[in-house]
Write an enzyme that holds these catalytic residues in place. Structure first.
Site, short mmCIF file in Angstrom:
data_model
loop_
_atom_site.label_atom_id
_atom_site.label_comp_id
_atom_site.label_asym_id
_atom_site.label_seq_id
_atom_site.Cartn_x
_atom_site.Cartn_y
_atom_site.Cartn_z
N GLY A 57 40.65 19.60 72.36
CA GLY A 57 40.20 18.50 71.59
C GLY A 57 41.15 17.14 72.07
O GLY A 57 41.95 17.46 72.20
N GLU B 168 39.43 29.24 66.71
CA GLU B 168 40.72 29.90 65.93
C GLU B 168 40.72 31.29 66.12
O GLU B 168 40.80 32.05 64.84
CB GLU B 168 40.86 29.20 64.52
CG GLU B 168 41.12 27.75 64.53
CD GLU B 168 42.54 27.60 65.43
OE1 GLU B 168 43.70 28.13 65.35
OE2 GLU B 168 42.59 26.28 66.00
N THR C 245 43.92 27.00 75.61
CA THR C 245 42.88 27.88 76.05
C THR C 245 42.56 27.30 77.50
O THR C 245 42.62 26.11 78.00
CB THR C 245 41.60 27.57 75.23
OG1 THR C 245 41.92 28.18 73.86
CG2 THR C 245 40.35 28.27 75.75
#
Lengths: 659, 659
Positions: A177, A421, A138
Site C-alpha cells: 500500500g 497479514e 510481498t
C-alpha cells in the site's frame, strides 16, 4: 423524525443503552473522548464520505491523500498527540478511508529492525513527512512463504553498496500500500548475497521517487496494481528494481550487519520479528474486523424492524421482517458474535500486553503462545465476521445489494482481512502446530502455557444436561466446547502418529492431516471465545440489566455454535441426539428473547449515521426516503447518457421511419 | 507458450477432455454450434471485454446498450434466429454483459398475460424495437409480497382510462432493469380499483418516455437507482407515476377484463402465472449460477497448479498449492458441485418440459411440484454456487482479490442470484410447505408426485457400511441422504403438529418451525441432487474414462455433503461416529484421486480466455505476466494524479524548506 416502527423498539429496552456503551468502551470517560473525536472529524467537510459510493478509484485515492494530509494538520491544531487517547479513535472516525497507513508500517519496521543510528536518521524525517514510506515485502510470486522471496541485494565491496534487482517477473513487489503512487521510500525485503553466498531475506531502505518532482528514481519501475474488490482509496503498487544501488548503511541492521569487507555479523535474537506481526494481527482485529460486523448488524437489524413484508397472520398488518424466525436466525447470532469477539479482543490485548512486559524484561517464553493465539484468533475472527457481514447483507434482500446500503463495501473490505497479514488457513495450521506440541507435552505430563492446560484435563464422557434449560448453564456448554476441542485435537494427533508409524514420511503425514488440524485449531479458538464470554459476563456489573442481556447473548453465541456444528458434538456421543434437540429448542427460544432487545443492542455500539454511511441503517430509520435521495445524486442520473444519441435514437427512429 | 506446470497437468488426464465436453454440451454437434457462436462474438471488437474492470457505471451501461444493438444486427447478418440453436449461446458468449434483457421479460409478460389483440398490437413493435420495454413489479417497499404492492390504477368510467399513481414513497417502482435510462414502455403492476373497490394486483402497459426525444412522459418521474454490487451495465431504475392515464385497452387482459361500465370479469386460470416464474427460475440456473461456478473453478484450479508456495518437504522445490490437502479441500468439492448441478439442471429442464407438455394439454396437475422444485432448487443451487465462488476467490489469496482475477465480479454477480427471482429463504419455505403437504398425504397413504414418494418409503434404521470403501457405494450414501431428508421433514412435521395441538395458533406455529423447515427443504434438494448424479453416472457412456471420473466426482460431492453436514447424519445414529470417520477417510482419499485430473476436469468446461476474462485463469497459465500487463492498463496508471500537486508536493516540500 424517527420511523415509528423503529422508535417503538427503543421504548422497551431491558437495559440501559448508555451504560452498555460505556461497558463496551471501557468506561464512560472513554465514551466521551471517542464521541469528541468522532464529532470533530465528522463536522469537518474535508472528511465527508457523502459521495464515496459514486467515486472512481482515482477520486478515492485523491480523497484519501487529502484526508491523510488534513488529519495531521487537524490533530496538531487540536493538540491530539500520536500517543494520546484521541488518536486511537481518529482512524476509526475516518472509517479507515485515509492514505499513508503503510507509512506507519515503514516507521514501525525501522524502529524495530533499525539500529539506533538508523532510527535517529529516518524516524524524525518520516515523522515530519519529509518522505513518504511504504513496506515492500510481498512479491507477485510470494506472499506467505517469505523465504521464497526472489528480489536480490548483492553487496559490492568495491563501492560499499548493495545492488538491488528484480531478477524475474514473479520477483516484482506487488500489493504494498501507498507504493503505487505516493511513496518516496520503502523498506524492501530481499535475499542478501555477499561474495556469491546467500544469507536469506533482509530489509533495506530504498528511495523510489524523487523528493523534488516525485519522478521515479533511476532503475525503478513502479505503478498501481489496478482495481481491487475494495481499498480503491489505497494505491497498492508494484515495484521493479534494476541495479539500484544503496549505501551499506541502509540495510536495517539492528540484528545483523554487513561489515565493509563483506563479513556478515548476526546479533541478538530475531524472534522479536514475530512479535511485530503478532502485534499487527492483534491491532487490526477491532477496527478492521469486529467493527465492520457491528456496523453490518446495526444496519441489518434497524432495517429489519422498518421493513414490513407479508403477514404473519392473515388479516393483520404486514409484519416487521425481524419477527420472522428465519430472519432472527440470520441476524441475532451475528449480533451475539460481535459481542463475543469484542470481549475476546479485550482478552487478546491483555494477553499481548502481559507478554510485551515480559519481553521488555528479556523473557521471550510467551512468544510461541502469543504467536499461536494471534494467528488462530485472527483467522477465526476474520472468517466468522466476514461470513457474518455477508449474512447481514443477504438478509436485507435487494436493498442490501445496493452500494447505498453500505453493506457491500463492508463486505468487500472485511473479506480482505481473511487474506492479508497471513492467509487464514496457513495461520490456523500454525496454531494447530502449537496445539499439537502442547498436547504432546501435556499428555507426557510436561508443563504447558495456562491457556492450553485444559488439553490434559480430565473430562466427563457425556454431557450431563437433562432438559433444554440445562443448556442455558454456562458450565454445560463450556464443557461441551472444551470436550470437542480436545477430541478433535487428540484424534488428529493420533491419526498423525498412526500415519508416521505406518511409514509415511513426516511431512506427507502432516499434509494428510491438515484438513482436520484446521478444524481442531478452530475448535480451540471457539472454545476459548465461549469461555472468555462466560467469564466476562460473570465479571460485569449486575446493574441496569447489563449482565442479564449479556448472559442471553453469551448463551446464544454458544448454542448457535453447537447448533451449527452439531456433528462435532454428536460425533462421539458427548451430546446425544435428544440433547441436540434440547440445544435447538433453547437456541430458538433465545432468538425470541433477544429479538426484543435487538435494536437497543445495536444502538449501544453507538455508531453515528456518518460512520455507517448507509441508507438502510440510519438512526431514524427513514430508509426509503434516504435510498431515493441518495440515488438521485448518482452520476448515472447527472448526465444524459451518450448511449441515447449514439445507439437508442438510431434504433428507435430507424423503426419509426419504417411505419 | 503454456506454463510448464500447467502443461504437465494435461499430459496425465485419465479421460478424454473432448469427449467430456461433448457430454456436458449434450452432443458433439452442440459443441460445434456453441464454439462457432463464441468465436463469432469474441472475434468482433464491439463485444470486447478488455477494459471492463476499469470502466465506470456510465461506461458499462453505454457498452451494454452498444452490444445489445450490435448483437441484433449481427444475428440478422449471420442468419441466427431468436429460436435457433445459436441464440441460446449468444447471451452466454456475451457473459451477460448486454442491455435489454428486461425488454424480453416485457415481451414475455405480454405474450402470457395479454389478449390476442394485445399480443398482435405490441409484440411486433417490441420485436422491431419500435419501443424498449421493461417490467415494473418490485417497489421500494415490496419485493417478495406482491399482494402488498401500493401502486394504484383507478378506473375512470367517464374517460375509459386507468389513472395510475404512486401514492407513497415506498410505492415507487425500484430495481426494474432497463428502466432507469433506456425503456420507453413498461408493464406496471398496480392495485386495480373500480368504483372504489380494490380487485388486487394487475398488469398495465404504460409509456414512460417519448419515442421522439426520449424525454419523460407527463406525470412520470424516473431515473437510475445508482451503484450496486455488480450489474453496473444495467440501468436498474425507479419510477413514480402521478395521474398517468392510459386507455382501458392497455390493461393486460387475457385472464380478466374491465368492461366499459366498470364491470370486472375474470376468465380462465391465473395459475399459469406461476409457470412463468417457474420457467424464469429454471432458465437462469445454467447461465447465471452454474456457469459462474464453473468459471471460478477453472480460474482457481489453473492458478493453483501455477502458483508454487512453500515446501511440502524440506529440500524439495516449492510445491504447487493444489498439492496441499487444505487447498484440495477448498476447491475440489466445488468442482464436483459444478458437475452435480450441471446434471440437476438437465433434470429440472426435463421435468419442466414434461410439465409444459401436460399444461399445453390443459393438465395443470404438475404445477405444484414444478413450483416447489423450481423454488427449492433455485435456492439451493444459488446458495451453494455463491458460496463455491467465494471459496474459489479466497483460495487464490491476494491475487484472487484483484478484480483482474475475474473472481470478484463472478462473486458479486452470482450473489444477486440468491435474492432476485425470489429470495432464497422464502423459496425454501415454499418448497417446505409442499413437502409437508406431501408428507402428510404420503403418511395417510394418499398418492403423491413421484419425486416425493420416498417420503413414505420404508427405510433401514442404521447405515450398513462396514468400512470406508462401503461409502464409495452410491446406494449407501444415497440412502443416507434419503434418510436424513425424511428425518428432518418428519421431525419438523411432528413439531408443527405438537405446537398446534398445544394450542398455538397455526401461523405462529409455522413461524416457530421455519428454521427447521428450511433445513428440511435443503435436505430434500440435496438428496435429489445426489440421487440424480448417481443415476446420471450410471447412464453415461463407459468410454474414454468418462464414467469412471464422473463416479469419483459423484462420490466426492456426496461425501463432502455428509462430511460438512455431519450433524444431520449423526443425529439419530443413522451414521455412527465410527462410520463418520470412514466417511472422512474416503472423502479425503478422493481429494487425492481427483487432484490428478483437476485441470482436465476444468478444461472440459471449454471456456475461452475471453469468456473467463481472468489474469489468473487463462489456458496458458501465464499468470504473473498477465497480471502485470493488465495492471499497466489501469486508469490509475494512465494519469498523473492531481493528488501529487495538490497534497503531496506541499507536504513534502513544506518540510524540506524547513531544513
Amino acid at each position: 423524525s424517527v420511523n415509528p416502527d423503529l422508535a417503538s423498539e427503543r421504548l422497551t429496552a431491558s437495559f440501559s443503552v448508555q451504560r452498555l456503551t460505556a461497558v463496551l468502551d471501557g468506561g464512560a470517560e472513554r465514551t466521551r473522548v471517542r464521541r469528541a473525536v468522532v464529532a470533530a472529524i465528522e463536522s469537518d467537510p474535508v472528511f465527508s464520505r457523502e459521495n464515496q459510493y459514486f467515486q472512481s478509484q482515482n477520486e478515492r485515492y485523491e480523497a484519501a491523500v487529502r484526508k491523510a494530509v488534513h488529519v495531521r494538520k487537524k490533530m496538531q491544531e487540536l493538540g491530539w498527540s500520536e500517543d494520546g487517547p484521541e488518536s486511537i479513535y481518529v482512524y476509526r472516525a475516518l472509517s479507515g478511508d485515509v492514505a499513508f497507513l503503510l507509512h506507519r508500517v515503514f516507521m514501525r519496521s525501522i524502529s524495530v529492525l533499525g539500529s539506533d543510528r538508523q532510527v535517529a536518521k529516518w524516524i524524525p524525517r518520516a515523522t515530519e513527512y519529509q518522505l513518504i514510506g511504504s513496506y515492500a515485502q510481498t512479491e507477485l510470486g510470494h506472499g506467505t512463504y517469505l523465504q521464497g522471496l526472489e528480489t536480490t541485494a548483492v553487496f559490492d565491496t568495491s563501492t560499499q553498496e548493495f545492488i538491488l534487482n528484480t531478477p524475474t517477473i514473479s520477483a516484482m513487489k506487488w500489493w504494498p500500500g501507498d507504493m503505487g503512487r505516493s511513496a518516496t521510500h520503502t523498506v524492501v525485503f530481499a535475499q542478501l548475497y555477499i561474495h556469491g553466498k546467500c544469507y536469506g531475506v533482509h530489509p533495506f531502505i530504498v528511495q523510489i521517487r524523487s523528493l523534488r518532482d516525485h519522478s521515479l528514481c533511476p532503475g525503478v519501475t513502479a505503478g498501481d496494481i489496478g482495481p481491487k474488490m475494495n481499498f480503491e482509496h489505497i494505491d497498492n503498487g508494484y515495484l521493479m528494481l534494476q541495479n539500484v544501488r544503496i549505501p551499506r548503511e541502509d540495510m536495517l541492521n539492528k540484528f545483523c550487519e554487513v561489515q565493509p569487507d563483506g563479513t556478515y555479523v548476526r546479533r541478538g535474537s530475531q524472534k522479536i520479528n514475530y512479535f511485530t506481526m503478532t502485534s499487527v494481527r492483534i491491532s487490526l482485529i477491532a477496527d478492521e474486523v469486529i467493527l465492520p460486523l457491528m456496523k453490518a448488524c446495526t444496519i441489518a437489524i434497524r432495517y429489519s424492524v422498518v421493513r414490513r413484508q407479508s403477514k404473519l397472520k392473515p388479516g393483520e398488518e404486514e409484519a416487521k421482517i425481524l419477527d420472522y424466525q428465519t430472519q432472527q436466525e440470520k441476524l441475532l447470532p451475528q449480533l451475539a458474535a460481535a459481542y463475543a469477539f469484542h470481549f475476546i479482543n479485550n482478552y487478546l490485548h491483555e494477553l499481548f500486553n502481559r507478554g510485551y512486559k515480559e519481553i521488555q524484561g528479556r523473557n521471550f517464553d510467551s512468544l510461541p503462545e502469543l504467536h499461536a493465539f494471534s494467528s488462530g484468533f485472527k483467522a477465526m475472527v476474520t472468517q466468522y465476521c466476514t461470513s457474518g457481514v455477508e449474512i447481514c447483507l443477504r438478509a436485507c434482500g435487494g436493498h442490501g445489494y445496493s452500494l447505498l446500503s453500505g453493506l457491500p463495501s463492508l463486505y468487500t473490505k472485511i473479506l480482505a482481512s481473511c487474506i492479508y497479514e497471513g492467509e487464514n488457513t496457513i495461520l490456523l495450521l500454525q496454531t494447530a502446530r502449537f496445539l499439537i506440541k502442547c498436547f504432546t507435552a501435556a499428555s507426557a505430563g510436561q508443563p504447558v502455557p495456562p491457556s492450553v492446560t485444559y488439553l490434559a484435563a480430565m473430562k466427563p464422557r457425556r454431557c450431563p444436561a437433562k432438559d433444554k434449560l440445562d443448556f442455558l448453564c454456562p458450565d454445560i456448554y463450556t464443557e461441551a466446547y472444551q470436550h470437542a476441542a480436545i477430541r478433535l485435537l487428540s484424534s488428529t494427533a493420533a491419526k498423525l502418529q498412526d500415519l508416521i508409524q505406518s511409514g509415511i514420511e513426516k511431512h506427507d503425514a502432516w499434509n494428510q492431516c491438515t484438513v482436520q488440524l484446521v478444524q481442531a485449531a478452530k475448535a480451540h479458538c471457539h472454545y476459548i471465545t465461549v469461555k472468555n464470554f462466560v467469564e466476562t459476563v460473570e465479571k460485569l456489573e449486575n446493574k441496569a440489566g447489563i449482565r442479564k442481556i449479556m448472559k442471553h447473548l453469551c448463551d446464544l453465541f454458544a448454542l448457535h455454535g453447537i447448533f451449527s456444528n452439531a456433528g462435532v458434538f454428536l460425533h462421539d456421543g458427548y451430546i446425544s441426539g435428544a440433547q441436540m434437540d434440547m440445544v435447538t429448542a433453547s437456541y430458538l427460544d433465545l432468538l425470541g428473547v433477544i429479538r426484543k432487545d435487538a435494536v437497543p443492542l445495536v444502538d449501544a455500539f453507538d455508531f453515528t449515521d456518518e460512520s455507517l454511511n448507509s441508507a438502510l441503517g440510519s438512526y431514524n430509520g427513514q430508509v426509503y426516503r434516504r435510498l431515493y435521495e441518495w440515488a438521485q445524486k448518482s452520476p448515472t442520473n447527472k448526465q444524459i447518457s451518450p448511449a441515447y444519441e449514439r445507439y437508442l435514437k438510431p434504433l428507435l427512429h430507424n423503426k419509426l421511419s419504417k411505419l
